[in-house]
Design an enzyme around this catalytic site. Structure first.
Site, short mmCIF file in Angstrom:
data_model
loop_
_atom_site.label_atom_id
_atom_site.label_comp_id
_atom_site.label_asym_id
_atom_site.label_seq_id
_atom_site.Cartn_x
_atom_site.Cartn_y
_atom_site.Cartn_z
N GLU A 8 3.50 -2.07 -14.68
CA GLU A 8 2.07 -1.91 -14.37
C GLU A 8 1.99 -1.48 -12.92
O GLU A 8 2.37 -2.23 -12.03
CB GLU A 8 1.34 -3.24 -14.52
CG GLU A 8 1.24 -3.77 -15.92
CD GLU A 8 0.49 -5.10 -15.92
OE1 GLU A 8 -0.04 -5.52 -14.87
OE2 GLU A 8 0.45 -5.73 -17.00
N ASP A 19 -7.95 -11.26 -8.63
CA ASP A 19 -6.64 -11.54 -8.06
C ASP A 19 -6.66 -12.70 -7.08
O ASP A 19 -7.61 -12.89 -6.34
CB ASP A 19 -6.10 -10.29 -7.35
CG ASP A 19 -5.61 -9.27 -8.36
OD1 ASP A 19 -4.77 -9.65 -9.20
OD2 ASP A 19 -6.08 -8.12 -8.33
#
Lengths: 449, 261
Positions: B49, B60
């Protein structure tokens, strides 16, 4: 102050909404939900509970009681004749949200969302705050209703706004300084979303403005529309006519949506949003999202935003921390694109001129955020002339801005003996007397995000 | 033909789960990050990714935030990301772009799809884009034969598991923990439960698990019930703590053993 009979419980949330957003929260191409899947269940729960609550007579009666007995609604209308001499002698009426408990319109929304939090059985609220006003309002409602409260605030702002941090802590809230990204309001929102996705089972996110994912833009509008519903009735009662224009400052845009909504169906009434132009839109140092931005996605919705070619959010600049936000609520983007509202930028210097003028001519110290709307009125009043009737939302009071203003005007320790009713341009501070950066350091919010 | 499904299927034929590594482009700079991404492949990652730096990474945790913040400030953009895509393809793994939606929207969904396909990318993972809002991306990815990976979470209803997996191609990303990215001491049983529910909704779609895995033994634990194990923050930590490509390669080797145990 209106003398009509008090509205019946429910009147304030039940008036027909405009024909937007649609069932999935879209205002034309704007709005929607751009969030991680993990939050969808919570947003669905909130939407469903809110839609049930807004037609529930028990809730509506409680909300109405709080608005009257706790906030002090309805807020009055004040005509400012001496100020208007500097605005083309147009007649100017202020809607006095500055007189609400906690000092701004923010309380209207948080009381509704705090009641909703209790209804969905959650015991903790979180909020973002740029420089304090929404945080203080949320801490206030949490104290009133016995909810635990955590407020996220950019680290720089916690230092500069020590007074509001202390207010929130006195009210029992935990204030968490945010040290990521640009350490500003936008990062405080990111951090609040991270908390929410982690603690969603116990926690409700009390969002401060008409931005964010559905249902926040529509829900916050419904809670804030009391401003315009009252004002429209008050102006009709007082003047026997509608205003020619309604003006409000726009950061995220909740006070503006609040006063605009009742007038949206009145085609003859111009709706004018004043964005924070900072040093000037052409300098790149501003927070005028619609005037100087492009459509994109930020904080859960599509709307205008300040972004670069890579789609990165650009840091905004304004003397008013409450307007210092690179996004804007999706309904404003929609009202702009369909031509129902117009958006203009007001520079720091223009806002501070209007700030001083209101102090000196009317004995009212406005929030610097609201001073942007007053600066807009000075321009629009001159454009429309003495027959015009303007309604301006005075969204917050300026006690919090005393230090910023003192620094801006170079008042310092010396006696200020200027006797004039208003400030002439040559009484303005000269450029370079203080940089805008220093002035920003002392600013605070009346209409955050 | 879905290249992600194909690669994950190959791993399955070998009796193991696929190892999916995440690294953002641009930390500490573009060239070093591409070298690290290549090292992840050399160490045994099946899929990489490739993270697009974004100024407001709401999903995140602190580790990834810290790295992408550097990349954002350096002006790293989609052109750099496409270079990394080419590097991963050349190294023999399947490249998939991981991006919050706004950088793709700004670049243009159609243009992004054209350029991604030309660079050898398999598709994209979009953590803040739900299928309900994805009309442009669905159309463009379809046109360019690209995979599209959406997320499911423990809070997803059965109805949403069905609609989200129906929009996926390649695999579905099971975000196993309610929270942001970051390493965790234990994986927890929420992941296994979510995988089982997701399989029920979409028996033919690969289910890969992310959020929290940081070492070989955790990878083995997840590999026992998932088709793929996604590791992000642990890789980024190797970079933040200065171990660079060597650290990334060693982590991949450890994790690759884990998914085979």
């Amino acid at each position: 102050m209106t003398t009509t009979s008090p509205p019946q419980p429910g009147e304030r949330l039940l008036p027909a909404r405009p024909g937007w957003p649609d069932a999935t929260g879209h205002f034309g191409i704007f709005g929607g939900r751009f969030v991680p899947e993990a939050l969808i269940a919570a947003l669905d729960e909130l939407t469903e509970a809110y839609e049930a609550m807004r037609v529930d007579p028990v809730f509506l009666a409680e909300f109405d009681r709080l608005q009257r007995e706790y906030t002090g609604r309805p807020s009055p209308i004040t005509e400012i004749e001496r100020f208007a001499e500097h605005a083309g002698r147009a007649r100017i009426l202020l809607k006095r949200e500055d007189l609400n408990h906690t000092g701004s319109h923010k309380i209207n929304n948080v009381l509704g969302q705090a009641l909703l939090t209790k209804r969905i059985g959650k015991s903790r609220v979180i909020a973002e705050t740029g420089a304090g006003q929404h945080g203080v309002a949320t801490a206030t409602a949490a104290a009133l209703m016995g909810l635990s409260c955590t407020v996220y605030m950019g680290e720089e702002d916690t230092r500069r706004q020590a007074l509001n941090v202390a207010r929130m802590r006195l009210l029992g809230a935990e204030v968490i300084p945010v040290t990521t990204g640009s350490r500003t309001l936008k990062d405080a929102i990111n951090e609040a979303f991270r908390d929410w996705v982690t603690n969603v089972e116990t926690t409700n996110y009390v969002f401060g403005t008409v931005a964010g994912p559905h249902p926040f833009p529509a829900m916050v509008r419904d809670f804030q529309r009391v401003i315009g519903d009252e004002a429209r009735e008050q102006v009709l009662e007082r003047e026997g006519r509608l205003p020619d224009a309604v003006l409000a400052c726009v950061g995220g845009g909740s006070n503006a949506i609040g006063i605009f909504t009742a007038f949206v169906p009145d085609d003859g009434v111009r709706l004018i949003g004043l964005e924070a132009g900072g040093d000037g839109v052409d300098t790149g140092r501003h927070a005028a999202t619609i005037t100087g931005g492009t459509p994109g996605v930020l904080h859960g919705a599509r709307s205008y935003l300040l972004q670069d070619d890579n789609g990165q959010t650009i840091e905004s600049h304004s003397i008013s921390a409450g307007l210092d936000y690179p996004g804007v609520g999706p309904e404003h983007s929609y009202l702009h694109d369909i031509g129902r509202a117009e958006y203009r930028a007001v520079t720091d210097a223009e806002a501070m001129e209007a700030f001083a003028l209101l102090c000196r001519t009317e004995g009212i110290i406005p929030a610097i955020e609201s001073a942007h709307a007053l600066a807009g009125a000075m321009v629009v009043g001159k454009e429309l002339g003495p027959d015009a009737l303007l309604l301006v939302n005075l969204s917050g009071r300026g006690d919090k801005d005393v230090e910023t203003a003192s620094t801006w005007f170079g008042l310092g320790d010396r006696e200020e003996v200027d006797p004039g009713p208003g400030l002439d341009t040559d009484q303005q501070p000269t450029e370079g007397a203080i940089s805008n950066d220093e002035a920003v350091a002392g600013s605070d919010a009346g209409d955050e995000a | 033909m879905s290249r992600l499904a194909e690669r994950i299927g190959t791993a399955k034929a070998e009796g193991r789960a696929a190892l999916i590594a995440y690294l953002p482009v641009g930390y500490p700079d573009v060239d070093v990050s591409i070298a690290a991404i290549t090292a992840a492949v050399e160490g045994g990652a099946d899929v990489v990714e490739i993270g697009v730096p974004y100024s407001d990474p709401g999903m995140d945790g602190p580790v990834i935030q810290q790295a992408v913040d550097v990349a954002v400030r350096a002006g790293v953009g989609m052109r750099d990301v496409l270079r990394a895509v080419e590097a991963v393809a050349a190294a023999g793994a399947v490249p998939v772009v991981m991006s919050y939606w706004n950088p793709i929207e700004r670049y243009g969904a159609e243009r992004f799809s054209t350029d991604l396909a030309a660079a050898g990318g398999a598709g994209a993972i979009t953590p803040d884009l739900i299928p309900d809002e994805a009309a442009d991306w669905l159309a463009a990815s379809e046109k360019h034969d690209l995979d599209r990976v959406f997320l499911v979470a423990p809070s997803s209803t059965d109805a949403r598991l069905a609609s989200t997996t129906a929009a996926c191609r390649g695999f579905v990303y099971a975000a196993s923990t309610m929270g942001v990215t970051g390493t965790r001491a234990t994986v927890g049983d929420a992941a296994e439960k979510l995988v089982a529910r997701t399989r029920q909704a979409a028996p033919d779609l690969a289910v890969c698990v992310g959020l929290g895995v940081s070492n070989g033994s955790q990878a083995a634990e997840v590999a026992a019930f998932a088709d793929g194990v996604i590791v992000g923050s642990a890789y980024v930590r190797e970079m933040l703590e200065g171990r660079g490509a060597d650290g990334v390669r060693a982590l991949s080797e450890d994790l690759a053993k884990g998914v085979r145990s």
